[in-house]
Each structure stands twice: as structure tokens, then as C-alpha cells.
Design an enzyme around this catalytic site. Structure first.
Site, PDB file in Angstrom:
ATOM      1  N   LYS A  15      15.164  32.993  -4.467  1.00  0.00           N
ATOM      2  CA  LYS A  15      14.367  34.171  -4.576  1.00  0.00           C
ATOM      3  C   LYS A  15      13.087  33.514  -3.823  1.00  0.00           C
ATOM      4  O   LYS A  15      12.304  34.315  -3.041  1.00  0.00           O
ATOM      5  CB  LYS A  15      13.868  34.410  -6.103  1.00  0.00           C
ATOM      6  CG  LYS A  15      14.943  34.879  -6.914  1.00  0.00           C
ATOM      7  CD  LYS A  15      14.326  35.211  -8.327  1.00  0.00           C
ATOM      8  CE  LYS A  15      13.843  33.866  -9.112  1.00  0.00           C
ATOM      9  NZ  LYS A  15      15.020  32.883  -9.321  1.00  0.00           N
ATOM     10  N   ARG A  90      10.551  37.911 -16.552  1.00  0.00           N
ATOM     11  CA  ARG A  90      11.800  37.503 -17.113  1.00  0.00           C
ATOM     12  C   ARG A  90      12.274  37.623 -18.384  1.00  0.00           C
ATOM     13  O   ARG A  90      13.272  37.104 -18.892  1.00  0.00           O
ATOM     14  CB  ARG A  90      11.444  35.739 -16.958  1.00  0.00           C
ATOM     15  CG  ARG A  90      12.013  35.223 -15.800  1.00  0.00           C
ATOM     16  CD  ARG A  90      11.320  33.612 -15.764  1.00  0.00           C
ATOM     17  NE  ARG A  90      12.103  32.649 -15.082  1.00  0.00           N
ATOM     18  CZ  ARG A  90      11.654  32.118 -13.867  1.00  0.00           C
ATOM     19  NH1 ARG A  90      10.736  32.471 -13.284  1.00  0.00           N
ATOM     20  NH2 ARG A  90      12.441  31.119 -13.336  1.00  0.00           N
ATOM     21  N   ARG A 129      18.267  20.191  -4.432  1.00  0.00           N
ATOM     22  CA  ARG A 129      17.204  20.584  -3.966  1.00  0.00           C
ATOM     23  C   ARG A 129      15.713  19.689  -4.047  1.00  0.00           C
ATOM     24  O   ARG A 129      15.757  18.905  -4.774  1.00  0.00           O
ATOM     25  CB  ARG A 129      16.499  21.919  -4.706  1.00  0.00           C
ATOM     26  CG  ARG A 129      15.444  22.412  -4.192  1.00  0.00           C
ATOM     27  CD  ARG A 129      15.059  23.800  -4.767  1.00  0.00           C
ATOM     28  NE  ARG A 129      14.828  24.126  -6.269  1.00  0.00           N
ATOM     29  CZ  ARG A 129      14.751  25.038  -6.867  1.00  0.00           C
ATOM     30  NH1 ARG A 129      14.698  26.259  -5.913  1.00  0.00           N
ATOM     31  NH2 ARG A 129      14.382  25.220  -8.245  1.00  0.00           N
ATOM     32  N   ARG A 162      11.903  18.605  -8.227  1.00  0.00           N
ATOM     33  CA  ARG A 162      11.003  19.208  -9.327  1.00  0.00           C
ATOM     34  C   ARG A 162      11.415  18.471 -10.544  1.00  0.00           C
ATOM     35  O   ARG A 162      12.596  18.516 -10.668  1.00  0.00           O
ATOM     36  CB  ARG A 162      11.382  20.720  -9.077  1.00  0.00           C
ATOM     37  CG  ARG A 162      10.230  21.579  -8.338  1.00  0.00           C
ATOM     38  CD  ARG A 162      10.973  22.885  -8.163  1.00  0.00           C
ATOM     39  NE  ARG A 162      11.038  23.522  -9.523  1.00  0.00           N
ATOM     40  CZ  ARG A 162      11.283  25.033  -9.476  1.00  0.00           C
ATOM     41  NH1 ARG A 162      11.327  25.930  -8.371  1.00  0.00           N
ATOM     42  NH2 ARG A 162      11.665  25.567 -10.789  1.00  0.00           N
ATOM     43  N   ARG A 173      17.758  26.386 -18.069  1.00  0.00           N
ATOM     44  CA  ARG A 173      17.255  27.461 -17.526  1.00  0.00           C
ATOM     45  C   ARG A 173      18.236  28.544 -17.213  1.00  0.00           C
ATOM     46  O   ARG A 173      18.079  29.863 -17.287  1.00  0.00           O
ATOM     47  CB  ARG A 173      16.668  27.078 -16.257  1.00  0.00           C
ATOM     48  CG  ARG A 173      15.428  26.346 -16.026  1.00  0.00           C
ATOM     49  CD  ARG A 173      15.230  25.493 -15.053  1.00  0.00           C
ATOM     50  NE  ARG A 173      14.941  25.990 -13.797  1.00  0.00           N
ATOM     51  CZ  ARG A 173      15.066  25.384 -12.697  1.00  0.00           C
ATOM     52  NH1 ARG A 173      15.708  24.212 -12.340  1.00  0.00           N
ATOM     53  NH2 ARG A 173      14.595  26.202 -11.521  1.00  0.00           N
TER      54      ARG A 173
HETATM   55  P1  AMP Z   1      10.363  29.198 -10.931  1.00  0.00           P
HETATM   56  O1  AMP Z   1       9.648  28.341  -9.767  1.00  0.00           O
HETATM   57  O2  AMP Z   1      10.587  30.640 -10.739  1.00  0.00           O
HETATM   58  O3  AMP Z   1      12.044  28.704 -11.125  1.00  0.00           O
HETATM   59  O4  AMP Z   1       9.867  28.867 -12.454  1.00  0.00           O
HETATM   60  C1  AMP Z   1       9.822  27.502 -12.815  1.00  0.00           C
HETATM   61  C2  AMP Z   1       9.649  27.732 -14.378  1.00  0.00           C
HETATM   62  O5  AMP Z   1       8.331  28.095 -14.670  1.00  0.00           O
HETATM   63  C3  AMP Z   1      10.452  28.408 -15.123  1.00  0.00           C
HETATM   64  O6  AMP Z   1      11.796  27.685 -15.460  1.00  0.00           O
HETATM   65  C4  AMP Z   1       9.761  28.651 -16.413  1.00  0.00           C
HETATM   66  O7  AMP Z   1       9.492  27.703 -17.247  1.00  0.00           O
HETATM   67  C5  AMP Z   1       8.339  28.808 -15.931  1.00  0.00           C
HETATM   68  N1  AMP Z   1       8.047  30.261 -15.556  1.00  0.00           N
HETATM   69  C6  AMP Z   1       8.206  30.961 -14.179  1.00  0.00           C
HETATM   70  N2  AMP Z   1       8.241  32.352 -14.223  1.00  0.00           N
HETATM   71  C7  AMP Z   1       7.968  32.412 -15.690  1.00  0.00           C
HETATM   72  C8  AMP Z   1       7.974  33.743 -16.482  1.00  0.00           C
HETATM   73  N3  AMP Z   1       8.124  34.946 -15.877  1.00  0.00           N
HETATM   74  N4  AMP Z   1       7.886  33.558 -17.812  1.00  0.00           N
HETATM   75  C9  AMP Z   1       8.097  32.534 -18.495  1.00  0.00           C
HETATM   76  N5  AMP Z   1       8.195  31.277 -17.773  1.00  0.00           N
HETATM   77  C10 AMP Z   1       8.193  31.442 -16.536  1.00  0.00           C
END
Ligand code: AMP
Length: 216
Positions: A15, A90, A129, A162, A173
Site C-alpha cells: 500500500k 481499518r 523490510r 520498524r 497485525r
Molecule cells: P501501517 O504503517 O499502515 O502498517 O500502520 C502501522 C501501525 O499503525 C498499525 O499496525 C497500527 O498499530 C497503527 N495504525 C495505522 N493505521 C491505523 C488505523 N486506521 N487504525 C488503528 N491503528 C492504525
């Protein structure tokens, strides 16, 4: 051209990479809740401290916090030219809040682009990654190595893994994806907004397919 877009898919589906390609090609505002939380963590704000306690374990940040953040961002003037939501919504409450908000600000969601990817590939991508601490550019220890180990090709910043890209957090996740996020595919299919793509085709081909579709 379609312009108010949601990008969905499991962690590691690509994404973030696709969003960055589309953002510059189509001149859209990129809104990544994950990036917003990571920026808050870097800046040491109270939001960052709260978010970190969830993110590092692989858990979702509570809905009210995340919804508030997106509400504020989507209401800003630059989003009028079109936006790309990456990693939001989400959960079902987030999708419902977004439906209300997009009505209120008269910026309706025009399409939901969903990226499909199998679990073995997601695990391979996430566990290898690496990300640039300065500019956020993504790398992979096997398939996308930088020219100099540990150094970003683009800006020279240091690469890091990360905190949530470890086996334990990834398992959580993926569980959240299946339980909380996957049901949204039905939600958007019923609204006639869902369009799925196979992310295994590779990032250039995927970008080509999705940008052609969005430009129709
Ligand atoms: P991402 O970079 O999109 O993989 O997001 C990293 C982390 O941020 C996720 O695993 C969640 O802990 C948190 N996060 C990101 N977007 C959301 C969301 N829409 N709702 C809740 N937690 C989020």
C-alpha cells in the site's frame, strides 16, 4: 479520473509503495495513518506515546484517536484536489465515521482499491523490510538492497527495521487484518466501490494497472 481513494490490503501488500507512486503521478494528497503515528512518535508528542504502546505490539490504535486524526486532516483545504487514504479505515466504526465525514465535507469516496497478496509473501516482505529513517523510502534485505548497506540511495539517511516488523507483532497485525479490516471489503463491495488487484505482479506492473484504472 477518480480522486478520493481508499487503499486497502494486509500489511506488506504494498500500500505504502503504491500510494507514493500514485501520489506523485496523479497529484493526490497521501494520508497514511501509520506515517502520521510514526511522525508523532518521532516528535515525542502525547499522541506518539499513546500510539507507540499499541503499534509496537501490532495492535490497532483506538478508533476514537484514529478517527479524530483523520477528521482533522481530511478537512484541510489541500484535500480538495483529491486524497489517497492509506491504512484507514481499518475497522467498521472507522468506515462508518468516514462515510459520515465524507458526506459532511462533501468529498465522497469514489473507489476502494484493494491489494490481494498471499500470507507467505506478506511474511517474506515484512520480515526483510527496511525503511529510511529520514525519507521513509522502503528497501528489502534480499529483493531491494540499497547500493551501500544501511544507507538510503535517495537521501543518504540511515535504514532501520520498524519496531512492529518482527515475527510476533506481525502475527498480531495479520490477525487484526483478518478480524477487523477484511470485513470492510464486503462493506465497500455492497456500496459498489471495491476494485481488487493482485499485488504479486510486482510494483511497476501494479502501479500501471491501478493508475490506468483510476484514470478511466
Ligand atoms: P501501517 O504503517 O499502515 O502498517 O500502520 C502501522 C501501525 O499503525 C498499525 O499496525 C497500527 O498499530 C497503527 N495504525 C495505522 N493505521 C491505523 C488505523 N486506521 N487504525 C488503528 N491503528 C492504525
Amino acid at each position: 479520473m477518480k480522486k478520493n481513494i481508499i487503499l486497502m490490503g494486509p500489511p506488506g501488500a504494498g500500500k505504502g509503495t503504491l500510494a507514493k507512486q500514485l501520489m506523485s503521478a496523479l497529484n493526490l494528497v497521501h494520508i497514511s495513518t501509520g506515517d502520521m503515528f510514526r511522525d508523532a512518535i518521532k516528535a515525542g508528542t502525547p499522541l506518539g506515546t499513546l500510539a507507540k504502546s499499541y503499534i509496537d505490539k501490532g495492535d490497532l490504535v483506538p478508533d476514537e484517536v484514529t478517527i479524530g486524526l483523520v477528521k482533522e486532516r481530511l478537512s484541510q483545504g489541500d484535500c480538495a484536489k483529491g486524497f489517497l487514504l492509506d491504512g484507514f479505515p481499518r475497522t467498521l466504526p472507522q468506515a462508518e465515521a468516514l462515510r459520515e465525514l465524507s458526506k459532511e465535507i462533501n468529498r465522497p469516496i469514489e473507489v476502494v482499491v484493494n491489494l490481494d497478496c498471499d500470507n507467505a509473501e506478506l511474511i517474506r516482505r515484512i520480515s526483510g523490510r527496511r525503511v529510511c529513517k529520514t525519507c521513509g523510502a522502503p528497501y528489502h534485505v534480499i529483493t531491494l538492497k540499497p547500493k551501500v548497506e544501511g544507507v538510503c540511495d535517495i537521501c543518504g539517511g540511515p535504514l532501520y527495521q520498524r519496531a512492529d516488523d518482527n515475527e510476533e507483532a506481525l502475527k498480531v497485525r495479520l490477525e487484526h487484518y483478518v478480524q477487523d479490516t477484511k470485513p470492510l471489503l464486503d462493506f465497500y463491495a455492497k456500496e459498489g466501490l471495491l476494485e481488487s488487484f493482485n499485488s504479486l505482479v510486482g510494483k511497476e506492473e501494479l502501479f500501471d494497472q491501478v493508475s490506468k484504472f483510476l484514470n478511466k
